[in-house]
Design an enzyme around this catalytic site. Structure first.
Site, PDB file in Angstrom:
ATOM      1  N   CYS A 136     -67.177  25.324 -46.057  1.00 36.53           N
ATOM      2  CA  CYS A 136     -66.029  24.648 -45.439  1.00 36.53           C
ATOM      3  C   CYS A 136     -65.861  23.265 -46.062  1.00 36.53           C
ATOM      4  O   CYS A 136     -64.731  22.831 -46.347  1.00 36.53           O
ATOM      5  CB  CYS A 136     -66.211  24.526 -43.922  1.00 36.53           C
ATOM      6  SG  CYS A 136     -65.852  26.040 -43.006  1.00 36.53           S
TER       7      CYS A 136
ATOM      8  N   ASP B 151     -70.732  29.030 -59.282  1.00 34.32           N
ATOM      9  CA  ASP B 151     -71.971  28.975 -58.504  1.00 34.32           C
ATOM     10  C   ASP B 151     -72.882  27.895 -59.080  1.00 34.32           C
ATOM     11  O   ASP B 151     -73.036  27.781 -60.300  1.00 34.32           O
ATOM     12  CB  ASP B 151     -72.672  30.343 -58.514  1.00 34.32           C
ATOM     13  CG  ASP B 151     -73.710  30.454 -57.409  1.00 34.32           C
ATOM     14  OD1 ASP B 151     -73.471  31.221 -56.456  1.00 34.32           O
ATOM     15  OD2 ASP B 151     -74.749  29.764 -57.489  1.00 34.32           O
TER      16      ASP B 151
ATOM     17  N   ASN C 161     -73.109  39.419 -50.113  1.00 33.74           N
ATOM     18  CA  ASN C 161     -74.317  39.592 -49.318  1.00 33.74           C
ATOM     19  C   ASN C 161     -73.976  39.320 -47.859  1.00 33.74           C
ATOM     20  O   ASN C 161     -73.350  38.309 -47.540  1.00 33.74           O
ATOM     21  CB  ASN C 161     -75.410  38.620 -49.789  1.00 33.74           C
ATOM     22  CG  ASN C 161     -75.860  38.914 -51.204  1.00 33.74           C
ATOM     23  OD1 ASN C 161     -76.054  40.075 -51.568  1.00 33.74           O
ATOM     24  ND2 ASN C 161     -76.016  37.878 -52.013  1.00 33.74           N
TER      25      ASN C 161
ATOM     26  N   THR D 157     -77.376  33.480 -47.846  1.00 30.96           N
ATOM     27  CA  THR D 157     -77.923  32.143 -47.576  1.00 30.96           C
ATOM     28  C   THR D 157     -76.871  31.184 -47.038  1.00 30.96           C
ATOM     29  O   THR D 157     -77.226  30.179 -46.415  1.00 30.96           O
ATOM     30  CB  THR D 157     -78.544  31.534 -48.853  1.00 30.96           C
ATOM     31  OG1 THR D 157     -77.541  31.470 -49.875  1.00 30.96           O
ATOM     32  CG2 THR D 157     -79.724  32.358 -49.328  1.00 30.96           C
TER      33      THR D 157
ATOM     34  N   HIS E 253     -68.233  35.075 -48.577  1.00 30.82           N
ATOM     35  CA  HIS E 253     -67.974  34.815 -49.996  1.00 30.82           C
ATOM     36  C   HIS E 253     -68.252  36.061 -50.812  1.00 30.82           C
ATOM     37  O   HIS E 253     -69.087  36.892 -50.450  1.00 30.82           O
ATOM     38  CB  HIS E 253     -68.807  33.639 -50.529  1.00 30.82           C
ATOM     39  CG  HIS E 253     -70.269  33.750 -50.255  1.00 30.82           C
ATOM     40  ND1 HIS E 253     -70.819  33.465 -49.023  1.00 30.82           N
ATOM     41  CD2 HIS E 253     -71.311  34.106 -51.050  1.00 30.82           C
ATOM     42  CE1 HIS E 253     -72.128  33.637 -49.069  1.00 30.82           C
ATOM     43  NE2 HIS E 253     -72.459  34.044 -50.294  1.00 30.82           N
TER      44      HIS E 253
ATOM     45  N   HIS F 133     -69.286  37.126 -54.763  1.00 36.24           N
ATOM     46  CA  HIS F 133     -69.768  36.690 -56.067  1.00 36.24           C
ATOM     47  C   HIS F 133     -69.066  37.550 -57.120  1.00 36.24           C
ATOM     48  O   HIS F 133     -69.058  38.781 -57.003  1.00 36.24           O
ATOM     49  CB  HIS F 133     -71.271  36.935 -56.219  1.00 36.24           C
ATOM     50  CG  HIS F 133     -72.126  36.228 -55.209  1.00 36.24           C
ATOM     51  ND1 HIS F 133     -72.771  35.040 -55.475  1.00 36.24           N
ATOM     52  CD2 HIS F 133     -72.484  36.550 -53.941  1.00 36.24           C
ATOM     53  CE1 HIS F 133     -73.476  34.665 -54.413  1.00 36.24           C
ATOM     54  NE2 HIS F 133     -73.326  35.569 -53.473  1.00 36.24           N
TER      55      HIS F 133
END
Ligand code: AMP
Ligand code: ZN
Length: 114
Positions: free
Chosen positions: A7, A30, A87, A95, A100, A102
């Site tokens: 955020c 990333d 994930n 994590t 999100h 990737h």
């Protein structure tokens, strides 16, 4: 959402290397790349992960998936190939609890998905 790093990135409060942006979505590199090309794509509005996919409007959902393909094109990896991963939850090793995707590519990826 307070104390959410993605955020904060979406609001520009934490710097990121922006790759793509539209009304609903931000994509940035990333910080700890797992492939030569590794971009993270987030909705600007906070949802915790794929388990809250239904909490997004259809246009936000569409924007996220579309952004994955736009980023792949802009990164020049559509022909060589790429992988899109999200994930979700502890067993998957999520994590950051802000949804999100990737986008990984730019070299031969591991065949191991799990
Ligand atoms: P996940 O482990 O699937 O939740 O993915 C979170 C990803 O966010 C990891 O690949 C991190 O390297 C990445 N990440 C964490 N903080 C930042 C940041 N400030 N800028 C860019 N990427 C980040
Ligand atoms: Zn968030």
């Amino acid at each position: 959402m307070a104390d959410c790093i993605f955020c904060a990135i979406a609001k520009g409060e934490i710097p990121s290397t922006k790759v793509y942006e539209d009304q609903h979505v931000l994509a940035f590199r990333d910080i700890n790349p797992m492939a030569p090309k590794h971009v993270v794509i987030i909705p600007k509005r906070h949802v915790s992960g794929l388990n809250e996919w239904e909490g997004l409007a259809a246009e936000e959902q569409l924007a996220l998936l579309r952004a994955c393909t736009v980023v792949a094109k802009e990164e020049g990896i559509t022909e060589s190939g790429y992988r899109v991963v999200s994930n979700c939850g502890p067993d998957a090793g999520q994590t950051v609890p802000h949804l999100h995707f990737h986008v990984l590519g730019g070299g031969k990826l591991s065949v191991n998905l799990a």
